[in-house]
Write an enzyme that holds these catalytic residues in place. Structure first.
Site, PDB file in Angstrom:
ATOM      1  N   PRO A   2       0.792  -1.222   0.000  1.00  0.00           N
ATOM      2  CA  PRO A   2       0.000   0.000   0.000  1.00  0.00           C
ATOM      3  C   PRO A   2       0.825   1.274   0.000  1.00  0.00           C
ATOM      4  O   PRO A   2       1.880   1.341   0.618  1.00  0.00           O
ATOM      5  CB  PRO A   2      -0.801  -0.097   1.296  1.00  0.00           C
ATOM      6  CG  PRO A   2      -0.762  -1.507   1.683  1.00  0.00           C
ATOM      7  CD  PRO A   2       0.543  -2.018   1.205  1.00  0.00           C
ATOM      8  N   GLU A   3       0.321   2.270  -0.698  1.00  0.00           N
ATOM      9  CA  GLU A   3       0.903   3.607  -0.702  1.00  0.00           C
ATOM     10  C   GLU A   3      -0.064   4.526   0.039  1.00  0.00           C
ATOM     11  O   GLU A   3      -1.032   4.045   0.638  1.00  0.00           O
ATOM     12  CB  GLU A   3       1.139   4.064  -2.150  1.00  0.00           C
ATOM     13  CG  GLU A   3       1.993   3.073  -2.934  1.00  0.00           C
ATOM     14  CD  GLU A   3       2.251   3.483  -4.376  1.00  0.00           C
ATOM     15  OE1 GLU A   3       2.412   4.688  -4.638  1.00  0.00           O
ATOM     16  OE2 GLU A   3       2.281   2.600  -5.242  1.00  0.00           O
ATOM     17  N   LYS A  58       3.325   5.950   5.443  1.00  0.00           N
ATOM     18  CA  LYS A  58       2.538   4.781   5.044  1.00  0.00           C
ATOM     19  C   LYS A  58       2.216   3.898   6.245  1.00  0.00           C
ATOM     20  O   LYS A  58       1.844   2.740   6.092  1.00  0.00           O
ATOM     21  CB  LYS A  58       3.294   3.978   3.980  1.00  0.00           C
ATOM     22  CG  LYS A  58       3.514   4.753   2.684  1.00  0.00           C
ATOM     23  CD  LYS A  58       4.374   3.989   1.705  1.00  0.00           C
ATOM     24  CE  LYS A  58       4.757   4.858   0.515  1.00  0.00           C
ATOM     25  NZ  LYS A  58       5.807   4.241  -0.304  1.00  0.00           N
ATOM     26  N   ARG A 113       4.527 -11.826   3.268  1.00  0.00           N
ATOM     27  CA  ARG A 113       5.985 -11.797   3.135  1.00  0.00           C
ATOM     28  C   ARG A 113       6.706 -11.407   4.423  1.00  0.00           C
ATOM     29  O   ARG A 113       7.937 -11.389   4.450  1.00  0.00           O
ATOM     30  CB  ARG A 113       6.366 -10.848   1.996  1.00  0.00           C
ATOM     31  CG  ARG A 113       5.948 -11.417   0.646  1.00  0.00           C
ATOM     32  CD  ARG A 113       6.096 -10.394  -0.463  1.00  0.00           C
ATOM     33  NE  ARG A 113       7.488 -10.176  -0.834  1.00  0.00           N
ATOM     34  CZ  ARG A 113       7.864  -9.333  -1.787  1.00  0.00           C
ATOM     35  NH1 ARG A 113       6.963  -8.634  -2.438  1.00  0.00           N
ATOM     36  NH2 ARG A 113       9.125  -9.186  -2.078  1.00  0.00           N
ATOM     37  N   ARG A 261      13.556  -0.641  -8.945  1.00  0.00           N
ATOM     38  CA  ARG A 261      12.112  -0.808  -9.100  1.00  0.00           C
ATOM     39  C   ARG A 261      11.779  -0.622 -10.568  1.00  0.00           C
ATOM     40  O   ARG A 261      12.446   0.144 -11.265  1.00  0.00           O
ATOM     41  CB  ARG A 261      11.331   0.235  -8.295  1.00  0.00           C
ATOM     42  CG  ARG A 261      11.842   0.496  -6.902  1.00  0.00           C
ATOM     43  CD  ARG A 261      11.652  -0.678  -5.990  1.00  0.00           C
ATOM     44  NE  ARG A 261      10.259  -1.082  -5.902  1.00  0.00           N
ATOM     45  CZ  ARG A 261       9.362  -0.459  -5.148  1.00  0.00           C
ATOM     46  NH1 ARG A 261       9.688   0.556  -4.419  1.00  0.00           N
ATOM     47  NH2 ARG A 261       8.117  -0.885  -5.117  1.00  0.00           N
TER      48      ARG A 261
END
Length: 286
Positions: A2-3, A58, A113, A261
């Site tokens: 999520p951002e 965040k 994760r 990225r």
DNA sequence: CATTACCTGCAA
DNA sequence: TTGCAGGTAATG
């Protein structure tokens, strides 16, 4: 994953937990929790009430209180974290933290994760942790002057500048790509070489893209859902992120690595500006 | 500054 | 089987 918009939505939906009292808690990942208190967390949060829910960068901030003694439980979802307000229909895979309330409702934190970070302690101690201390201004609220000062001082690709939470906080890979596409700036453009007009376009684009993300209730790709199991729709409305063709000109979207990225951009709309040409133009205008 | 490590499931 | 995923801290 999520951002800023996803965390903002999460925070709003978790507000329904305010005033509930904690009657038990469980975790199978005690090492993932950075406890800044001497007592064990499960003992310490027992009988505390949820006083408020906020967002910083965040991370979700859960303020707890018992007998005027306030503590803070902060959780960062990182790549695969998600909050779940217990619901019979939810799958229970990868849940690593459960908090039970007096009305039999439960808040879970799921994290496939295990990258998520959990901090617990006094507000002061938690907000003194490196992540919070180093956090730049909120991308959703930053004013143009502050944004300009930050961007024009960085001798690095604009994409890496936007991703670095120390510069400004809240943008991640998807919203950065969308904002750069909207302002027609190449992700590899060196930040300090952008002129004031371009920086203004980027600043506006960031606001537009984040507001759109919030309005569409966030990005629900892979397994990410709201705490109540609902889905966001931003992923259906991307212009460049994970797209095949540019929504503006139809050119094939290009993917390159920046700061390890994937960056998605339109090679036709987002051109890398030649610096010598640019300074000439700038001089001729002024 | 840019890479790498952290961890796991899933798609190619 | 390899590479990839919306993030960040630690490392060259």
């Amino acid at each position: 994953m999520p951002e800023l918009p996803e965390v903002e939505i999460t925070k709003e939906k978790l507000k329904k937990l305010i005033n509930k009292k904690i009657i038990a808690s469980w975790t199978d990942l005690p090492k993932a929790i950075l406890n800044l208190k001497k007592n064990s967390i499960s003992k310490d949060i027992l009988n505390q009430k949820i006083k408020d829910i906020k967002r910083k960068g965040k991370a979700v901030l859960i303020y707890l209180e018992k007998n005027k003694n306030e503590t803070l439980l902060a959780i960062h979802q990182r790549m695969s974290g998600r909050f779940i307000i217990k619901n019979k229909n939810e799958k229970t895979k990868y849940v690593h933290l459960k908090i039970l309330f007096n009305d039999k409702s439960e808040l879970w934190f799921e994290d496939q994760r295990k990258f998520g970070t959990i901090w617990y302690g006094s507000e002061k101690d938690v907000l003194n942790q490196k992540y919070f201390k180093n956090l730049g201004k909120d991308a959703h609220n930053i004013n143009f002057n502050d944004f300009y000062k930050i961007i024009s001082a960085k001798n690095a690709s604009i994409k890496s500048v936007l991703l670095n939470q120390k510069n400004l906080s809240g943008l991640g890979n998807a919203y950065s790509d969308e904002a750069l596409w909207l302002s027609k700036i190449h992700p590899k453009q060196i930040a300090k070489n952008l002129n004031k007009n371009e920086i203004k376009k980027l600043w506006k684009a960031i606001k537009i893209v984040l507001n759109k993300g919030i309005k569409l209730q966030g990005i629900s790709m892979r397994n990410w859902l709201h705490p109540d199991g609902e889905k966001g729709k931003m992923q259906e409305d991307f212009n460049v992120y994970q797209q095949k063709n540019c929504k503006r000109c139809g050119s094939k979207i290009q993917k390159i690595k920046i700061a390890s990225r994937n960056s998605n951009f339109c090679p036709n709309c987002q051109k890398l500006i030649n610096l010598s040409l640019k300074s000439k133009n700038k001089n001729s205008k002024e």
